[in-house]
Design a protein around this motif. Structure first.
Motif, PDB file in Angstrom:
ATOM      1  N   ASP A  87       0.659  -0.716  -0.269  1.00 48.93           N
ATOM      2  CA  ASP A  87       0.148  -0.003  -0.171  1.00 48.93           C
ATOM      3  C   ASP A  87       1.241   1.136  -0.053  1.00 48.93           C
ATOM      4  O   ASP A  87       1.388   1.283   0.847  1.00 48.93           O
ATOM      5  N   ALA A  88       0.824   2.172  -1.146  1.00 46.86           N
ATOM      6  CA  ALA A  88       2.227   3.325  -1.076  1.00 46.86           C
ATOM      7  C   ALA A  88       0.876   4.329  -1.458  1.00 46.86           C
ATOM      8  O   ALA A  88       1.604   5.745  -1.718  1.00 46.86           O
ATOM      9  N   ARG A  89      -0.014   4.336  -0.555  1.00 43.80           N
ATOM     10  CA  ARG A  89      -1.250   5.131  -1.137  1.00 43.80           C
ATOM     11  C   ARG A  89      -1.333   6.506   0.110  1.00 43.80           C
ATOM     12  O   ARG A  89      -1.525   5.499   1.354  1.00 43.80           O
ATOM     13  N   PRO A  90      -0.602   7.205   0.417  1.00 44.28           N
ATOM     14  CA  PRO A  90      -0.446   8.084   1.879  1.00 44.28           C
ATOM     15  C   PRO A  90      -1.734   8.627   2.175  1.00 44.28           C
ATOM     16  O   PRO A  90      -2.466   8.636   1.731  1.00 44.28           O
ATOM     17  N   GLY A  91      -1.608   8.647   3.505  1.00 44.03           N
ATOM     18  CA  GLY A  91      -3.527   8.210   4.424  1.00 44.03           C
ATOM     19  C   GLY A  91      -3.748   7.157   4.504  1.00 44.03           C
ATOM     20  O   GLY A  91      -5.078   7.400   5.416  1.00 44.03           O
ATOM     21  N   SER A  92      -3.790   6.464   3.921  1.00 45.89           N
ATOM     22  CA  SER A  92      -4.087   4.664   3.526  1.00 45.89           C
ATOM     23  C   SER A  92      -4.111   4.364   5.544  1.00 45.89           C
ATOM     24  O   SER A  92      -2.356   4.480   5.276  1.00 45.89           O
ATOM     25  N   PRO A  93      -4.309   3.293   6.068  1.00 48.09           N
ATOM     26  CA  PRO A  93      -4.605   3.360   7.700  1.00 48.09           C
ATOM     27  C   PRO A  93      -3.410   2.278   7.338  1.00 48.09           C
ATOM     28  O   PRO A  93      -2.571   1.212   9.120  1.00 48.09           O
ATOM     29  N   THR A  94      -3.199   0.693   5.905  1.00 46.42           N
ATOM     30  CA  THR A  94      -2.540   0.505   5.625  1.00 46.42           C
ATOM     31  C   THR A  94      -0.796   1.003   5.224  1.00 46.42           C
ATOM     32  O   THR A  94       0.091   0.132   4.307  1.00 46.42           O
ATOM     33  N   TYR A  95      -0.957   2.156   4.366  1.00 44.72           N
ATOM     34  CA  TYR A  95       0.335   2.665   4.077  1.00 44.72           C
ATOM     35  C   TYR A  95       1.870   2.102   4.519  1.00 44.72           C
ATOM     36  O   TYR A  95       1.183   2.061   5.765  1.00 44.72           O
ATOM     37  N   GLY A  96       2.542   1.462   3.017  1.00 39.91           N
ATOM     38  CA  GLY A  96       3.894   1.074   3.882  1.00 39.91           C
ATOM     39  C   GLY A  96       3.720  -0.336   4.206  1.00 39.91           C
ATOM     40  O   GLY A  96       4.919  -0.975   4.294  1.00 39.91           O
ATOM     41  N   LYS A  97       2.990  -0.691   4.188  1.00 42.47           N
ATOM     42  CA  LYS A  97       2.341  -2.092   4.572  1.00 42.47           C
ATOM     43  C   LYS A  97       2.237  -3.049   3.551  1.00 42.47           C
ATOM     44  O   LYS A  97       1.726  -2.900   2.789  1.00 42.47           O
ATOM     45  N   HIS A  98       3.032  -4.577   3.629  1.00 49.37           N
ATOM     46  CA  HIS A  98       2.435  -4.977   2.251  1.00 49.37           C
ATOM     47  C   HIS A  98       1.568  -7.012   3.213  1.00 49.37           C
ATOM     48  O   HIS A  98       2.127  -6.963   4.004  1.00 49.37           O
ATOM     49  N   PHE A  99       1.250  -7.237   1.743  1.00 52.00           N
ATOM     50  CA  PHE A  99       0.715  -8.552   2.260  1.00 52.00           C
ATOM     51  C   PHE A  99       0.941  -9.546   1.234  1.00 52.00           C
ATOM     52  O   PHE A  99       1.660  -8.845  -0.223  1.00 52.00           O
ATOM     53  N   ASP A 170      14.781  -3.051 -12.447  1.00 50.79           N
ATOM     54  CA  ASP A 170      14.073  -3.697 -11.670  1.00 50.79           C
ATOM     55  C   ASP A 170      15.228  -2.807  -9.596  1.00 50.79           C
ATOM     56  O   ASP A 170      15.029  -2.355  -9.309  1.00 50.79           O
ATOM     57  N   LEU A 171      16.424  -3.094 -10.599  1.00 53.33           N
ATOM     58  CA  LEU A 171      17.751  -2.942  -9.725  1.00 53.33           C
ATOM     59  C   LEU A 171      17.738  -1.606  -9.665  1.00 53.33           C
ATOM     60  O   LEU A 171      18.731  -1.396  -8.403  1.00 53.33           O
ATOM     61  N   LEU A 172      17.132  -0.670 -10.688  1.00 58.44           N
ATOM     62  CA  LEU A 172      18.244   0.690 -10.168  1.00 58.44           C
ATOM     63  C   LEU A 172      16.900   1.103  -9.603  1.00 58.44           C
ATOM     64  O   LEU A 172      16.732   2.681  -9.545  1.00 58.44           O
ATOM     65  N   LEU A 173      15.359   0.600  -8.611  1.00 49.13           N
ATOM     66  CA  LEU A 173      14.255   1.112  -8.741  1.00 49.13           C
ATOM     67  C   LEU A 173      14.165   1.874  -6.925  1.00 49.13           C
ATOM     68  O   LEU A 173      16.327   0.939  -6.447  1.00 49.13           O
ATOM     69  N   LYS A 174      13.851   3.095  -6.674  1.00 47.10           N
ATOM     70  CA  LYS A 174      14.444   3.187  -5.156  1.00 47.10           C
ATOM     71  C   LYS A 174      13.816   2.557  -4.471  1.00 47.10           C
ATOM     72  O   LYS A 174      12.588   2.209  -4.217  1.00 47.10           O
ATOM     73  N   PRO A 175      14.249   2.927  -2.966  1.00 48.49           N
ATOM     74  CA  PRO A 175      13.618   2.663  -1.924  1.00 48.49           C
ATOM     75  C   PRO A 175      12.075   2.847  -1.893  1.00 48.49           C
ATOM     76  O   PRO A 175      11.836   4.448  -1.848  1.00 48.49           O
ATOM     77  N   PHE A 176      11.012   2.315  -0.894  1.00 53.00           N
ATOM     78  CA  PHE A 176       9.787   2.850  -0.313  1.00 53.00           C
ATOM     79  C   PHE A 176       9.809   4.428   0.022  1.00 53.00           C
ATOM     80  O   PHE A 176       9.443   5.032  -0.188  1.00 53.00           O
ATOM     81  N   SER A 177      10.869   4.512   0.965  1.00 47.69           N
ATOM     82  CA  SER A 177      10.902   6.341   1.213  1.00 47.69           C
ATOM     83  C   SER A 177      11.135   7.019   0.561  1.00 47.69           C
ATOM     84  O   SER A 177      10.749   8.394   0.718  1.00 47.69           O
ATOM     85  N   GLU A 178      11.731   6.871  -0.767  1.00 52.73           N
ATOM     86  CA  GLU A 178      11.943   7.764  -1.774  1.00 52.73           C
ATOM     87  C   GLU A 178      10.263   8.222  -2.702  1.00 52.73           C
ATOM     88  O   GLU A 178      11.000   8.303  -3.629  1.00 52.73           O
ATOM     89  N   LEU A 179       9.768   6.994  -2.772  1.00 59.90           N
ATOM     90  CA  LEU A 179       8.455   6.806  -3.838  1.00 59.90           C
ATOM     91  C   LEU A 179       7.398   8.105  -3.892  1.00 59.90           C
ATOM     92  O   LEU A 179       7.431   8.998  -2.609  1.00 59.90           O
ATOM     93  N   GLN A 180       7.303   8.140  -5.341  1.00 55.45           N
ATOM     94  CA  GLN A 180       6.934  10.069  -4.698  1.00 55.45           C
ATOM     95  C   GLN A 180       5.171   9.363  -5.060  1.00 55.45           C
ATOM     96  O   GLN A 180       4.575   8.122  -5.451  1.00 55.45           O
ATOM     97  N   HIS A 181       4.112  10.321  -5.152  1.00 55.86           N
ATOM     98  CA  HIS A 181       3.121   9.856  -4.987  1.00 55.86           C
ATOM     99  C   HIS A 181       2.536   8.991  -6.045  1.00 55.86           C
ATOM    100  O   HIS A 181       2.629   9.857  -6.694  1.00 55.86           O
ATOM    101  N   ILE A 182       1.640   7.818  -5.380  1.00 57.15           N
ATOM    102  CA  ILE A 182       1.280   7.599  -6.556  1.00 57.15           C
ATOM    103  C   ILE A 182      -0.147   7.878  -7.228  1.00 57.15           C
ATOM    104  O   ILE A 182      -1.020   8.036  -7.763  1.00 57.15           O
TER     105      ILE A 182
END
Length: 182
Positions: A87-99, A170-182
């Motif tokens: 979940d990469a939706r800022p404001g979501s209660p599960t932001y930053g969590k994975h399944f 894919d090896l060039l992708l950045k960490p989650f903390s640097e993800l711009q809003h989707i």
């Protein structure tokens, strides 16, 4: 069709009703009316994509941003994968969590991944064919992603490091903390 919650807001597991007999099986893999009735979500998909990969391949974590964001309905036609949604939706209660869940040709499970998530999978079988329906068309300029081995997400892809096959892109992708809003 049964719908189960994943623990991530709006991300769902879909269990089709399978009819089996000695000749084989039949199931309805998608029905827009039932999907919308049971979830309250739009089931309008406009593009289908299919990939074939061998053991150890990790694809992801990918998404599209802005007006080209996509919801996906994913499944496996042959083989087995570990499917992962973050979940990469800022404001979501599960932001930053994975399944994560194992999808395969035997269980025929599907996962609905809403817009605003990054998504990927690893191939656990010798080979796998992966199918995903998208509710928006692909736009290369809108691609975004997160590095598969982000230490904050700490995803276990169930593939030993020595067997992992990741694309140069894919090896060039950045960490989650640097993800711009989707």
């Amino acid at each position: 069709m049964e719908i189960e919650q994943t623990g991530l807001k709006d991300c769902l597991i879909i269990k089709p009703r399978i009819f089996e007999d000695p000749r084989g099986y039949f199931f309805e893999s998608f029905n827009q009316n039932i999907f919308e009735e049971k979830t309250g979500l739009s089931g309008r998909f406009v593009q289908d994509n299919q990939s074939y990969s061998s053991y150890g391949v990790i694809r992801g974590l990918h998404a599209q941003a802005g007006e080209f964001a996509q919801a996906k309905l994913v499944s496996v036609i042959s083989g087995e994968v570990l499917d992962v949604a973050v979940d990469a939706r800022p404001g979501s209660p599960t932001y930053g969590k994975h399944f994560s869940i194992k999808l395969n040709a035997v269980n025929k499970l599907q996962v609905y991944i809403p817009r605003g998530f990054v998504h990927g999978f690893s191939v656990l079988s010798k080979t796998a064919e992966f199918l995903y329906k998208c509710d928006n068309f692909f736009n290369k300029a809108s691609e975004v992603g997160v590095i598969y081995n982000d230490s904050d997400l700490n995803i276990d892809w169930l593939i030993p490091e020595k067997d992992q096959a990741i694309s140069d892109k894919d090896l060039l992708l950045k960490p989650f903390s640097e993800l711009q809003h989707i």
